[in-house]
Scaffold this active site. Sequence first.
Site, PDB file in Angstrom:
ATOM      1  N   ASP A  14      -5.317  -6.571   6.100  1.00 39.57           N
ATOM      2  CA  ASP A  14      -6.508  -5.824   5.699  1.00 39.57           C
ATOM      3  C   ASP A  14      -7.614  -6.822   5.343  1.00 39.57           C
ATOM      4  O   ASP A  14      -8.757  -6.739   5.818  1.00 39.57           O
ATOM      5  CB  ASP A  14      -6.122  -4.955   4.484  1.00 39.57           C
ATOM      6  N   LYS A  60       3.405 -15.527   2.802  1.00 38.64           N
ATOM      7  CA  LYS A  60       3.306 -16.266   1.538  1.00 38.64           C
ATOM      8  C   LYS A  60       4.739 -16.572   1.128  1.00 38.64           C
ATOM      9  O   LYS A  60       5.219 -16.187   0.057  1.00 38.64           O
ATOM     10  CB  LYS A  60       2.560 -15.379   0.515  1.00 38.64           C
ATOM     11  N   ASP A 108      -3.117 -18.148   2.280  1.00 37.20           N
ATOM     12  CA  ASP A 108      -4.287 -18.800   1.663  1.00 37.20           C
ATOM     13  C   ASP A 108      -4.873 -19.843   2.609  1.00 37.20           C
ATOM     14  O   ASP A 108      -6.103 -19.964   2.757  1.00 37.20           O
ATOM     15  CB  ASP A 108      -3.941 -19.408   0.287  1.00 37.20           C
ATOM     16  N   ASP A 132     -10.981  -8.275   7.935  1.00 33.87           N
ATOM     17  CA  ASP A 132     -12.389  -8.115   7.552  1.00 33.87           C
ATOM     18  C   ASP A 132     -13.092  -9.472   7.502  1.00 33.87           C
ATOM     19  O   ASP A 132     -14.227  -9.613   7.935  1.00 33.87           O
ATOM     20  CB  ASP A 132     -12.507  -7.417   6.186  1.00 33.87           C
ATOM     21  N   TYR A 140       0.835  -1.216   0.000  1.00 30.41           N
ATOM     22  CA  TYR A 140       0.000   0.000   0.000  1.00 30.41           C
ATOM     23  C   TYR A 140       0.865   1.260   0.000  1.00 30.41           C
ATOM     24  O   TYR A 140       0.413   2.327  -0.373  1.00 30.41           O
ATOM     25  CB  TYR A 140      -0.942   0.044   1.207  1.00 30.41           C
TER      26      TYR A 140
END
Length: 356
Positions: free
Chosen positions: A247, A191, A223, A251, A142
């Site tokens: 992020d 990852k 994942d 959620d 980001y």
Amino acid sequence: MNKNITVLSGDGIGPEIIREAIKVLDKVGEKFGHTFNYTYVDIGGCSIDKYGVPITDENMQKCKDADSVLLGAVGGPKWDNCPSNIRPEKALLAVRKELGLFANLRPTKLFPQLANASPLKQEIVGNGIDLLIVRELTGGVYFGEKKTEVINGEVLATDIMPYSESEIERIGRVAFETAMKRNKKLASVDKANVLETSRLWRKVMHRLAEEYPEVEYSDILVDNTAMQLIKNPTQFDVLVTENMFGDILSDEASMLTGSIGMMPSASLSSTTLGMYEPIHGSAPDIAGLDIANPLGTILSVAMMLRYSFDMKEEADAIEFAVNKTLDDGYRTGDIMQEGKIKVGCKKMGDLVRDRI
Ligand code: NAD
């Protein structure tokens, strides 16, 4: 103790839920012999209306000067068409940046009393869920270099995901320390089978794990984490991850509870100064109706006591009072169940305060 709190009520239901949280905090002060001083500051839409900007420099300074910051929520349809540089949400990013808030702590707690609000089956969540995601907030893709260019006649867009060793170590320490304050179990999400940043992340986390032998540490791929959160969320205590994975996963995790009004959060810096807020927005559809659920904000205040002021007993008292209020059958509209007693925002605040 004497603590100075800058309060950013914001827009929509912000002022209503903040009022109830302050009510509870004052009762904690009374009971445990602390004084909490409040400086109220405009942020978001109400600041745009008054000053033409989502937060003034003077008010930003009041956030920096505080022992801690409490936020309601910002935004609403009235300001949706503001130019992008003065939108209400800009103030939140500015406060995070100015205060150096690099660690976001999002607990996902499904109170057993509200288990049927979860979209998951009862056999999975019947005993409640209690996990916490520590998300790195100021690094990664980001904030890395971004560009869109034309190469060989085709548009190519690139976002770079940089992480330095010190950035990883800084968030890693917060995660291990948080795990030490909870059930001493930490899963680091990455990852590493594909990403270079994840391989560095893993190396740094392993080094830290040696410093915290009491913490049961594990690595998990992002994942697989997304799947495990649905399949078996009760296996987790603390999860730590980089900005974008955090992020998305936070959620996902908050939806496991089915009640957005119940979820608190904390954003921490390298000092004890932090910002505490419920995860929901300003809910303009219900603003001013005295029906908003103030529990996410009240639980955010408990996090402030625990993480910024090191007041464990006081934080426990708030969490116990929320639990007891639910046990006694009181519900706001968003978490209402058959046979329970429906109350408004103000009454819910009173009920929790009376149980401190
Ligand atoms: P929202 O979280 O405000 O509302 C989503 C739904 O949940 C609505 O139906 C609302 O009534 C309900 N809800 C939210 N909080 C509740 C509570 N405490 N009690 C009962 N019901 C509650 O999200 P949205 O509608 O997408 O956004 C509204 C505004 O809030 C937008 O302007 C958005 O940009 C802003 N927003 C701000 C923040 C923040 O300040 N941190 C976060 C998210 C959204």
